[in-house]
Design a protein around this motif. Structure first.
Motif, mmCIF file in Angstrom:
data_model
loop_
_atom_site.group_PDB
_atom_site.id
_atom_site.type_symbol
_atom_site.label_atom_id
_atom_site.label_comp_id
_atom_site.label_asym_id
_atom_site.label_seq_id
_atom_site.Cartn_x
_atom_site.Cartn_y
_atom_site.Cartn_z
ATOM 1 N N LEU A 17 0.834 -1.210 0.000
ATOM 2 C CA LEU A 17 0.000 0.000 0.000
ATOM 3 C C LEU A 17 0.865 1.254 0.000
ATOM 4 O O LEU A 17 0.596 2.208 -0.742
ATOM 5 C CB LEU A 17 -0.956 -0.007 1.197
ATOM 6 N N ASP A 18 1.923 1.248 0.815
ATOM 7 C CA ASP A 18 2.844 2.396 0.837
ATOM 8 C C ASP A 18 3.505 2.600 -0.527
ATOM 9 O O ASP A 18 3.629 3.728 -1.002
ATOM 10 C CB ASP A 18 3.912 2.215 1.924
ATOM 11 N N ASP A 19 3.918 1.488 -1.137
ATOM 12 C CA ASP A 19 4.530 1.572 -2.469
ATOM 13 C C ASP A 19 3.548 2.140 -3.489
ATOM 14 O O ASP A 19 3.907 2.989 -4.311
ATOM 15 C CB ASP A 19 5.013 0.198 -2.944
ATOM 16 N N MET A 20 2.314 1.669 -3.440
ATOM 17 C CA MET A 20 1.313 2.115 -4.407
ATOM 18 C C MET A 20 0.965 3.590 -4.209
ATOM 19 O O MET A 20 0.750 4.323 -5.183
ATOM 20 C CB MET A 20 0.054 1.242 -4.320
ATOM 21 N N ILE A 21 0.931 4.042 -2.971
ATOM 22 C CA ILE A 21 0.696 5.469 -2.700
ATOM 23 C C ILE A 21 1.849 6.278 -3.271
ATOM 24 O O ILE A 21 1.647 7.313 -3.905
ATOM 25 C CB ILE A 21 0.532 5.727 -1.186
ATOM 26 N N LYS A 26 -2.095 7.234 -11.073
ATOM 27 C CA LYS A 26 -2.063 6.962 -12.522
ATOM 28 C C LYS A 26 -1.403 5.621 -12.828
ATOM 29 O O LYS A 26 -1.853 4.896 -13.701
ATOM 30 C CB LYS A 26 -1.306 8.069 -13.252
ATOM 31 N N LEU A 27 -0.328 5.285 -12.129
ATOM 32 C CA LEU A 27 0.420 4.068 -12.431
ATOM 33 C C LEU A 27 0.017 2.865 -11.582
ATOM 34 O O LEU A 27 0.163 1.723 -12.021
ATOM 35 C CB LEU A 27 1.921 4.324 -12.263
ATOM 36 N N ALA A 28 -0.456 3.115 -10.367
ATOM 37 C CA ALA A 28 -0.797 1.998 -9.478
ATOM 38 C C ALA A 28 -2.031 2.331 -8.637
ATOM 39 O O ALA A 28 -1.931 2.568 -7.441
ATOM 40 C CB ALA A 28 0.387 1.677 -8.571
ATOM 41 N N GLN A 36 -4.501 -7.903 -4.588
ATOM 42 C CA GLN A 36 -4.497 -9.371 -4.671
ATOM 43 C C GLN A 36 -3.457 -9.838 -5.683
ATOM 44 O O GLN A 36 -2.693 -10.769 -5.425
ATOM 45 C CB GLN A 36 -5.885 -9.875 -5.071
ATOM 46 N N ARG A 37 -3.420 -9.186 -6.844
ATOM 47 C CA ARG A 37 -2.438 -9.558 -7.871
ATOM 48 C C ARG A 37 -1.013 -9.281 -7.392
ATOM 49 O O ARG A 37 -0.114 -10.098 -7.603
ATOM 50 C CB ARG A 37 -2.709 -8.787 -9.163
ATOM 51 N N ARG A 38 -0.813 -8.123 -6.773
ATOM 52 C CA ARG A 38 0.539 -7.772 -6.339
ATOM 53 C C ARG A 38 1.056 -8.701 -5.242
ATOM 54 O O ARG A 38 2.251 -8.979 -5.183
ATOM 55 C CB ARG A 38 0.577 -6.313 -5.870
ATOM 56 N N LEU A 39 0.149 -9.159 -4.378
ATOM 57 C CA LEU A 39 0.547 -10.065 -3.301
ATOM 58 C C LEU A 39 0.485 -11.532 -3.726
ATOM 59 O O LEU A 39 0.810 -12.415 -2.938
ATOM 60 C CB LEU A 39 -0.340 -9.841 -2.069
#
Length: 128
Positions: A17-21, A26-28, A36-39
């Protein structure tokens, strides 16, 4: 690779979540299916646990707010205060740029005069 469970899953979820923030909307964009996909989870029901779902919702709100969107994904209008601050910043930047350009012009004119050129005669086509 071991399946994530319990505290390991919570830690990895928080990291994702921190990475996606950090990456931005726009990108994540944050959603349960994206996480779910990322994990690499087989089921989203693992993410439906109340505190995990709340973590995802809070992170999504933060990401949307950082991107300037409301929760429905629509661009929100800046408040008047925020608009005024942005405009003041732009004015200050433009004034600095103007001053820099005037200084450069003065240096060019002084250099031309030092070499004996008639600056007024050179500038006539521009002025008329």
């Amino acid at each position: 690779m071991k399946k994530l469970r319990g505290e390991q899953l919570d830690a990895q979820l928080k990291k994702e979540l921190d990475d996606m923030i950090q990456i931005g909307y726009k990108l994540a964009p944050i959603s349960r299916s994206a996480i779910q996909r990322r994990l690499k989870l087989n089921s989203r029901s693992t993410l439906a646990v109340a505190y995990r779902a709340e973590m995802i919702d809070i992170a999504r709100k933060v990401q949307m707010n950082n991107a300037g969107f409301d929760l429905q994904g629509k661009k929100k209008r800046n408040g008047l205060q925020e608009q005024n601050e942005n405009l003041k910043r732009k004015i200050a930047d433009l004034e600095k740029e103007r001053d820099t350009l005037i200084e450069k012009m003065a240096m060019i004119i002084n250099g031309a005069q030092a070499k004996g050129y008639d600056v007024e005669e050179i500038m006539m086509p521009i002025l008329h």
